[in-house]
Design an enzyme around this catalytic site. Structure first.
Site, PDB file in Angstrom:
ATOM      1  CD  GLU A   1      36.564  32.005  52.787  1.00 54.37           C
ATOM      2  OE1 GLU A   1      36.206  32.659  53.800  1.00 54.37           O
ATOM      3  OE2 GLU A   1      36.716  32.542  51.665  1.00 54.37           O
TER       4      GLU A   1
ATOM      5  CG  PHE B   1      40.753  32.801  51.345  1.00 57.94           C
ATOM      6  CD1 PHE B   1      41.189  33.934  52.023  1.00 57.94           C
ATOM      7  CD2 PHE B   1      40.701  32.840  49.969  1.00 57.94           C
ATOM      8  CE1 PHE B   1      41.570  35.073  51.328  1.00 57.94           C
ATOM      9  CE2 PHE B   1      41.086  33.964  49.268  1.00 57.94           C
ATOM     10  CZ  PHE B   1      41.525  35.086  49.943  1.00 57.94           C
TER      11      PHE B   1
ATOM     12  CG  HIS C   1      45.922  30.410  44.180  1.00 58.53           C
ATOM     13  ND1 HIS C   1      45.065  29.446  43.704  1.00 58.53           N
ATOM     14  CD2 HIS C   1      45.915  31.415  43.279  1.00 58.53           C
ATOM     15  CE1 HIS C   1      44.564  29.842  42.539  1.00 58.53           C
ATOM     16  NE2 HIS C   1      45.073  31.018  42.250  1.00 58.53           N
TER      17      HIS C   1
ATOM     18  CG  ASP D   1      46.550  37.465  43.550  1.00 56.01           C
ATOM     19  OD1 ASP D   1      46.242  38.484  42.906  1.00 56.01           O
ATOM     20  OD2 ASP D   1      46.000  36.362  43.406  1.00 56.01           O
TER      21      ASP D   1
ATOM     22  CB  SER E   1      40.675  30.917  41.013  1.00 57.16           C
ATOM     23  OG  SER E   1      40.329  32.198  40.589  1.00 57.16           O
TER      24      SER E   1
END
Lengths: 290, 290
Positions: free
Chosen positions: B32, B57, B83, B91, B11
């Site tokens: 993360e 994240f 994103h 999403d 992604s």
């Protein structure tokens, strides 16, 4: 590699000196953490005065072994060990936690050469140590990475992310020294947020585990040697320690985790530590046949 | 250079790097916090780590690690957050980063970049790599109209005037730059001369270009695909209110979470439209005269 009785005693004398430094620093600062630093005096003595390859005159020496202190709140013991091994003047220890000092209440890598890492919020050190291990692997460097950690910081999820990563990647240049002193701020670890069976958890995530008496210099040195010989895994040395070790009213008392003694209480602590120092010196003299 | 990815290699398009340079790619797993800490350790050994994930994240989930292990240590780590904004689409709100500018620009030592198209994104990425110190780069997910060319200058700390005008200035970043140009065009048809400034460097901010806009056009509208609270508008307002106060409007997300939907539908529903921006410009021009 075993060490002689004389060398072990001399290192004990150094640990005793670090403890007295810690008490003086805490009294002078009027705040700070007592339990952890006192409990880890032997571990930091062994690292700085026997185990690690390092050069206080050249703190950025590329081949040095790295020490990351994850539970930054016990930095008083690291500062004391650094001053006594020649990184900076011993007098500077009394600036700990004061304005304009290089000795911050929680360590800041940019403030003091040789400090290696910034730490305080628990669970952050091991990840940084792993990053250093990965870099050594990429560059084919031979240095070892040590990481001092607390048991309390195993409450943090990040610690387990890091433990699993290191186990999965077989980071054999990584050795942790875990201060298993069974206390955290709110009480005993097994009451607040039980960690046992800790050894089994480590083994389940592919670590080699050695359990030792964290006040026995010889065991600390030997465990670090064993870690060097383990080729397929990272090694965790679970150091069973007594928080506040060496000061009767602090030993095993959670309330002394994050507190500094008053001048009067500090003097009582120093008296006890001086008596212990005297005993060690006499033993050394006896061994030398003096 | 080292790239770290948290189970989003496909992604975030770091897959290509992982194939080409597997020895300098680290798969951190869905972890993360450890990823950010490892990056700090790698940086301290001289690497230039890029950590890559969705912005919700990273920096969303590992902000403390970014604050302490990276920024306070001034570790040379680049955080690539993808994103961002409503354009993440289907999403839904959990994955639409609308707070990332606010949470990164408040951190000392951090540089914050929000490039406006793919051409500028490439330049921002290279500039981040050349810059010594922590950088956050904000990426969009959806296809974004290309408004710059290879020849368009890009420099950390610099904004540029994309369209000249004298009645008011729209200062925009990221996906909103194209919208700002459309709004200026629409306003031109109605007789207003509106300057458009592309402001990819949210921190450090190009105070000179912003203050010049305040002085020369007397009114400012900012535009961003981010919460109004703490974003580009806030940064511009901090500069304008202290240097040369003029009427201002901040177009962004109004203290509300997004939802699932097509990007264009979401922009309409949450007020990121040409009409809204044009309305804000008319409003500040009106206030300027009163």
């Amino acid at each position: 590699m075993t060490i002689s009785d004389l060398e072990a005693l001399e290192l004990e004398a150094t640990a005793n000196m670090l403890r007295r430094d810690i008490i003086r620093m805490l009294v002078s600062a009027g705040s700070g953490h007592a339990g952890g630093p006192l409990g880890m005096a032997e571990v930091f003595t062994a690292l700085y005065f026997r185990v690690m390859r390092h050069d206080p005159e050249n703190p950025d020496w590329a081949e040095r072994d790295r020490l990351v202190l994850s539970n930054g709140h016990i930095c008083a013991v690291r500062y004391a060990a650094m001053a006594r091994s020649g990184y900076f003047p011993v007098d500077e220890l009394l600036t700990y936690r004061k304005i304009d000092s290089r000795l911050q209440g929680h360590p800041h890598n940019l403030s003091l050469p040789g400090l290696e890492n910034t730490g305080g919020p628990l669970g952050q050190g091991l990840s940084q140590a792993i990053g250093r291990c990965l870099a050594a692997r990429m560059d084919d460097k031979r240095y070892r990475v040590f990481c001092a950690m607390s048991d309390g910081e195993h409450d943090e999820g990040q610690t387990w992310e890091a433990l699993m990563f290191a186990g999965n990647h077989k980071l054999r240049n990584l050795t942790t020294l875990l201060d298993r002193n069974n206390i955290q701020i709110d009480g005993h670890t097994e009451d607040v947020f039980p960690l046992e069976p800790l050894r089994a958890k480590y083994e389940a995530v592919k670590w080699h585990v050695i359990e030792i008496d964290g006040h026995n210099i010889r065991q600390i040195v030997e465990a670090c040697e064993e870690a060097k010989a383990v080729y397929e895994k990272p090694t965790a040395i679970i150091c069973h320690t007594v928080p506040g070790k060496g000061v009767d009213y602090m030993e095993n008392e959670p309330e002394w985790h994050g507190k500094a003694p008053s001048a009067e209480m500090g003097e009582r602590a120093l008296e006890q530590l001086r008596t212990e120092g005297e005993r060690i010196r006499k033993e050394i003299a006896k061994l030398r046949g003096l | 250079m080292v790239v770290l990815s948290a189970d989003l290699t496909e992604s975030t398009r770091t897959l290509e790097f992982s194939k080409r340079y597997p020895e300098r790619f680290v798969e951190a797993g869905v972890a993360e916090q450890n990823m950010a800490g490892m990056a700090a350790g790698l940086a301290m050994e001289g690497k230039i780590p890029f950590v890559s994930s969705f912005a919700v994240f990273s920096p969303g989930r590992n902000w403390d690690q970014i604050r302490v292990s990276i920024c306070y240590s001034n570790a040379n780590v680049k955080i690539a957050g993808s994103h961002t904004g409503l354009t993440t689409g289907g999403d839904g709100a959990t994955h639409q980063a609308l707070e990332d500018i606010a949470m990164t620009r408040c951190l000392p030592n951090m540089v914050v970049l929000a490039p406006c198209d793919s051409v500028e994104t490439k330049k921002a990425t290279l500039a981040a790599a050349r810059h010594s110190g922590p950088v956050y780069i904000r990426f969009a997910r959806d296809k974004t109209p290309v408004v710059t060319t290879e020849a368009t200058p890009f420099e950390i700390g610099k904004a540029s005037v994309f369209r000249e005008g004298s009645h008011a200035t729209i200062i925009a970043c990221g996906t909103m730059v194209y919208l700002a140009l459309e709004a200026a065009e629409a306003l031109a048809e109605a007789g207003f001369s509106v300057r458009v400034v592309n402001n990819p460097s949210i921190k450090p901010l190009d105070v000179d270009v912003i203050v010049a806009a305040a002085k020369e056009t007397g009114a400012i509208v900012t535009c961003e695909e981010h919460q109004v609270c703490g974003g580009l508008g806030g940064a511009v307002a901090e500069a304008v209110s202290t240097r040369f106060p003029v009427p201002m409007e901040i177009v962004g997300i109004g203290d509300i979470f997004g939802e699932s939907g097509e990007p264009q539908e979401l922009w309409r529903k949450y007020g990121l439209t040409v009409e809204r921006v044009a309305g804000a410009v008319r409003a500040v021009i009106e206030r300027k005269g009163s």
